[in-house]
Design a protein around this motif. Structure first.
Motif, short mmCIF file in Angstrom:
data_model
loop_
_atom_site.label_atom_id
_atom_site.label_comp_id
_atom_site.label_asym_id
_atom_site.label_seq_id
_atom_site.Cartn_x
_atom_site.Cartn_y
_atom_site.Cartn_z
N ALA A 170 1.55 -102.10 -72.62
CA ALA A 170 0.51 -101.72 -72.77
C ALA A 170 0.17 -99.81 -72.69
O ALA A 170 0.60 -99.66 -71.52
N ARG A 171 -0.25 -99.00 -73.49
CA ARG A 171 0.16 -97.68 -72.99
C ARG A 171 -0.95 -97.68 -72.05
O ARG A 171 -0.67 -96.21 -71.78
N GLU A 172 -2.23 -98.15 -72.11
CA GLU A 172 -3.26 -97.84 -70.23
C GLU A 172 -2.05 -98.20 -69.27
O GLU A 172 -2.84 -97.42 -68.14
N LEU A 173 -1.36 -98.70 -68.81
CA LEU A 173 -0.20 -98.98 -67.72
C LEU A 173 0.60 -97.52 -67.48
O LEU A 173 0.15 -97.10 -65.92
N ALA A 174 0.65 -96.77 -68.47
CA ALA A 174 1.17 -95.41 -68.19
C ALA A 174 0.15 -95.09 -66.85
O ALA A 174 0.35 -93.55 -65.72
N GLU A 175 -1.34 -95.03 -67.46
CA GLU A 175 -1.87 -94.21 -66.01
C GLU A 175 -3.11 -95.17 -65.62
O GLU A 175 -3.63 -94.84 -64.09
N ASP A 176 -3.24 -96.28 -66.12
CA ASP A 176 -4.05 -97.42 -65.00
C ASP A 176 -2.60 -98.32 -64.20
O ASP A 176 -2.84 -99.59 -64.26
N GLY A 177 -1.31 -98.06 -63.63
CA GLY A 177 -0.67 -98.71 -63.15
C GLY A 177 -0.18 -98.31 -62.12
O GLY A 177 0.00 -97.01 -62.08
N VAL A 178 0.85 -98.78 -60.93
CA VAL A 178 1.37 -98.06 -60.12
C VAL A 178 2.73 -98.61 -59.90
O VAL A 178 3.20 -99.67 -60.87
N ILE A 179 3.53 -97.40 -59.47
CA ILE A 179 4.79 -97.70 -59.64
C ILE A 179 5.08 -98.44 -58.63
O ILE A 179 4.54 -98.45 -57.32
N ILE A 180 6.04 -99.27 -58.83
CA ILE A 180 6.55 -100.68 -57.56
C ILE A 180 8.15 -99.86 -56.73
O ILE A 180 9.07 -100.48 -58.01
N GLU A 181 8.32 -99.50 -56.03
CA GLU A 181 9.91 -99.84 -55.45
C GLU A 181 9.46 -99.95 -54.50
O GLU A 181 9.20 -99.28 -53.61
N LEU A 182 10.19 -100.78 -53.25
CA LEU A 182 10.51 -101.88 -52.26
C LEU A 182 11.78 -102.53 -52.15
O LEU A 182 11.94 -103.91 -53.05
N GLU A 183 12.30 -102.08 -51.08
CA GLU A 183 13.63 -103.11 -50.37
C GLU A 183 13.17 -104.07 -49.44
O GLU A 183 12.60 -103.07 -48.74
N ARG A 184 13.89 -105.04 -48.92
CA ARG A 184 13.65 -105.51 -47.60
C ARG A 184 14.84 -106.15 -47.63
O ARG A 184 15.00 -107.28 -48.20
N GLY A 185 15.01 -105.44 -46.64
CA GLY A 185 17.16 -106.31 -46.60
C GLY A 185 17.78 -106.37 -47.82
O GLY A 185 18.19 -104.96 -48.53
N ALA B 172 16.99 -107.93 -50.57
CA ALA B 172 16.11 -107.57 -51.35
C ALA B 172 15.56 -106.33 -52.41
O ALA B 172 15.16 -105.97 -51.37
N ARG B 173 15.23 -106.42 -53.48
CA ARG B 173 14.21 -105.02 -53.83
C ARG B 173 13.47 -105.46 -55.22
O ARG B 173 14.26 -106.44 -55.96
N LEU B 174 12.90 -104.57 -55.04
CA LEU B 174 11.09 -104.83 -56.06
C LEU B 174 10.80 -104.36 -56.41
O LEU B 174 10.91 -102.58 -56.16
N THR B 175 10.75 -104.30 -58.01
CA THR B 175 11.00 -102.81 -58.64
C THR B 175 9.90 -103.35 -59.86
O THR B 175 9.43 -103.96 -59.89
N GLY B 176 8.94 -102.04 -60.84
CA GLY B 176 8.30 -102.35 -61.50
C GLY B 176 7.20 -101.21 -61.56
O GLY B 176 6.48 -100.75 -60.58
N VAL B 177 5.62 -101.72 -62.45
CA VAL B 177 4.35 -101.40 -62.89
C VAL B 177 3.93 -102.23 -62.37
O VAL B 177 3.71 -103.76 -62.84
N ALA B 178 2.55 -102.67 -61.51
CA ALA B 178 1.30 -103.42 -61.91
C ALA B 178 0.22 -102.64 -62.62
O ALA B 178 -0.11 -101.37 -61.54
#
Length: 612
Positions: free
Chosen positions: A213-228, A230-236
């Motif tokens: 959905a193109r609206e995710l560019a404005e209505d989403g948040v970028i996820i970038e997280l590392e713990r040990g 494990a690494r989690l990325t994406g858009v929510a």
């Protein structure tokens, strides 16, 4: 006695096809994964009647020599396992059953040419029988075509859905693989019409927004997280940007699209106090963990995985999502300007015109004002102006039957709006909505929804520092009858549950004894609580559902303790609410996923009045 015999190769392939090739989308998934594992930079897919008539996949990968092509059509032959370390596999496919299984239930054509080879090779297999084998002209890469899937197996063919339904499943497969591999370009054509085209080299969030959905560019948040490791990325998507079904949740583990219950449960837990029960988040999450920490061989289609430490993975995803959503602050998904403008203008056009009262003349105004004594009619301009202001205050006073709405003198100067994202309060409508002036437009705030979120965050913050949640001891311990496996799971989780205020003891093979419950639950149903926790432990191996249940209780408390709709607020109270919203996490949505505020930009207001 029945005699044990070895099954024919063709029958073995058909049995394997029952696991691997469930429908056209299953065959397409296997072929596209082979193209990706072959190092393709561009993959083109052509479908006919949703894949029921034909599926064609063309790539520019490494290609195959004729002898390798023949070997690829044999069972349990693969190039994706250089050794026997199956637990360390990094490719998408490795079973070696896909091509022979598909070829046993359809007309299967494969053409391939390695880079540097003078010519390619073609091999055609019709439902398990080789009918053509010879040279072919094509550029470096591989082209595979599957025609008339299950044509000679009517028992399987009749269980397939319509072409439209099968096409939807194929489109979902292409979308997921395109999101998983942003370095690869994808083209999808259906019945001669180009449906999807994405270029290689895009960033992950940009491709997700283009595909989902193109609206995710404005209505989403970028996820970038590392713990040990494990690494989690994406858009929510923001909680206010949600859907009625969970079809727009895309989950990936080590670049592999999966539909795993543990991951789905973690997403639901992260949005627990921000979405209504019948709404679902829109997101794409990419989880990368060491290969030895995940088993990808637990499902024939490799759509489910098993983690070595599921509790860590679930907690990692929940905390990562919540941290990213908290960083969004008071941001909320805004309604597009064009529909909003249409709603405003159409609403105005549909109002029946009301005949206005005849405007009184200036002389009659003064006549009524000074009717008892005409000698008091002012003779000077200054006196006339004072008389006019007195009459204006009289005739412009709000009538009792007018809609509720009022404005008070602002206690802050207009330049103050520059320093505050949500502006300064200018009035209240229907004793429910706060009207604020911001630097870049008009802000309308739902006072109840906004304060509901603020109170909830206060309650959660107040208990965040406690090592053990407050518990309420039961006057008489309650016995809960369960099956033995459920009791075993609860017994293992007793220390974790005690931290949430739920004190349990084993009471025989098939019963648990509850001595205390979380104080926030009050006089809740202890039997139902323990059974729900046991079910959650069976499904996810963690007691997070108890925390989610407490969050729901806190949300209910916040709803009852917040400013109600219909309560009149003064300007100071309105501004205090706006300022607290600006520093409260997730204040852009209430506890049920609805927006707490909307903004009408200056440009939109100018459009309403025809200035633009």
């Amino acid at each position: 006695m029945p005699i044990i015999r070895r099954l024919p190769e063709n029958l073995v392939n058909r049995i394997a096809a029952g696991e691997v090739v469930e429908r056209p989308a299953s065959a397409l998934k296997e072929l596209m994964e082979n193209s990706i594992d072959a190092g393709a930079g561009q993959i083109s897919v052509r479908l006919s009647d949703g894949g029921l008539d034909a599926i064609e996949v063309t790539d520019d990968g490494c290609g195959m020599a004729p002898d390798q092509m023949a070997l690829a059509l044999e069972r349990h032959a693969t190039s994706k396992l250089p050794d026997e370390a199956i637990e360390l596999v990094t490719t998408l496919g490795f079973r070696g059953e896909a091509l022979p299984s598909i070829a046993s239930v359809a007309r299967f054509s494969i053409e391939s040419r390695p880079r540097g080879a003078a010519e390619g090779w073609r091999r055609v297999v019709d439902h398990g029988e080789v009918v053509e084998d010879g040279p072919a002209a094509l550029p470096p890469g591989t082209r595979i075509r599957v025609d008339n899937l299950f044509a000679k197996i009517p028992a399987r063919r009749k269980f397939l859905r319509s072409g439209r339904s099968e096409y939807a499943a194929c489109l979902d497969v292409v979308r997921r693989l395109a999101m998983a591999r942003p370095e690869v370009g994808f083209v999808l054509e259906h019945d001669g019409r180009r449906v999807l085209s994405v270029q290689p080299g895009q960033t992950g969030p940009a491709r997700v927004a283009q595909i989902v959905a193109r609206e995710l560019a404005e209505d989403g948040v970028i996820i970038e997280l590392e713990r040990g490791p494990a690494r989690l990325t994406g858009v929510a998507g923001l909680p206010t940007f949600n859907r009625g079904v969970a079809d727009h949740q895309y989950l990936f583990v080590n670049g592999r699209p999966v539909k795993d219950r543990l991951l789905v449960g973690a997403v639901r837990g992260a949005y627990a106090d921000m979405l209504a029960r019948d709404r679902h988040a829109v997101l794409a999450l990419f989880l990368d963990v060491p290969p030895e920490e995940v088993d990808v061989n637990v499902h024939p289609a490799k759509t489910e995985v098993r983690f070595r430490d599921p509790s860590f993975i679930r907690g990692f995803i929940v905390s990562g999502l919540r941290h990213a959503l908290e960083g969004a602050g008071q941001k909320t998904a805004q309604t597009p300007a064009a529909p909003a403008m249409a709603a405003w203008t159409s609403g105005i056009a549909q109002v029946e015109p009301i005949a206005p009262a005849p405007a009184p003349s200036l002389s009659s105004l003064f006549a009524r004002q000074y009717a008892p004594n005409y000698s008091s009619v002012p003779n000077r301009v200054s006196e006339a102006g004072a008389a006019w202001r007195g009459y204006e205050a009289q005739v412009m006073a709000p009538a009792q039957d007018l809609p509720m709405g009022r404005a008070e003198a602002a206690q802050e100067a207009a330049p103050e709006a520059v320093r505050h994202p949500l502006g300064v309060a200018r009035g209240q409508v229907a004793n429910t909505y706060i009207i604020a002036e911001a630097e870049d437009g008009l802000v309308i705030v739902d006072q109840h929804a906004a304060h509901e979120r603020i109170v909830l965050e206060r309650l959660k913050a107040a208990g965040a520092g406690d090592k053990v949640a407050a518990a309420q001891a039961l006057l008489l311990p309650e016995v809960i009858e369960l099956d033995e496996p459920s009791c075993d799971r609860l017994e293992e989780a007793i220390p974790t549950l005690a931290q949430h205020g739920l004190a349990l003891e084993r009471f025989g093979p098939t019963a648990m004894l509850a001595r205390s419950v979380p104080a926030a639950l009050g006089k809740g149903d202890v039997q139902a609580l323990v059974r729900d926790v046991a079910d959650d432990l069976a499904a996810n191996g963690d007691a997070l559902l108890l925390g989610e249940r407490l969050d729901l209780v806190l949300a209910t408390m916040a709803c009852h303790g917040s400013v109600r709709a219909g309560r009149a607020l003064n300007v100071a109270e309105m501004n205090a609410l706006l300022r607290e919203m600006e520093v409260t996490p997730r204040s852009g949505q209430c506890n049920h996923g609805r927006p707490t505020w909307v903004k009408l930009a200056h440009g939109d207001i100018e459009k309403l009045f025809g200035r633009k």
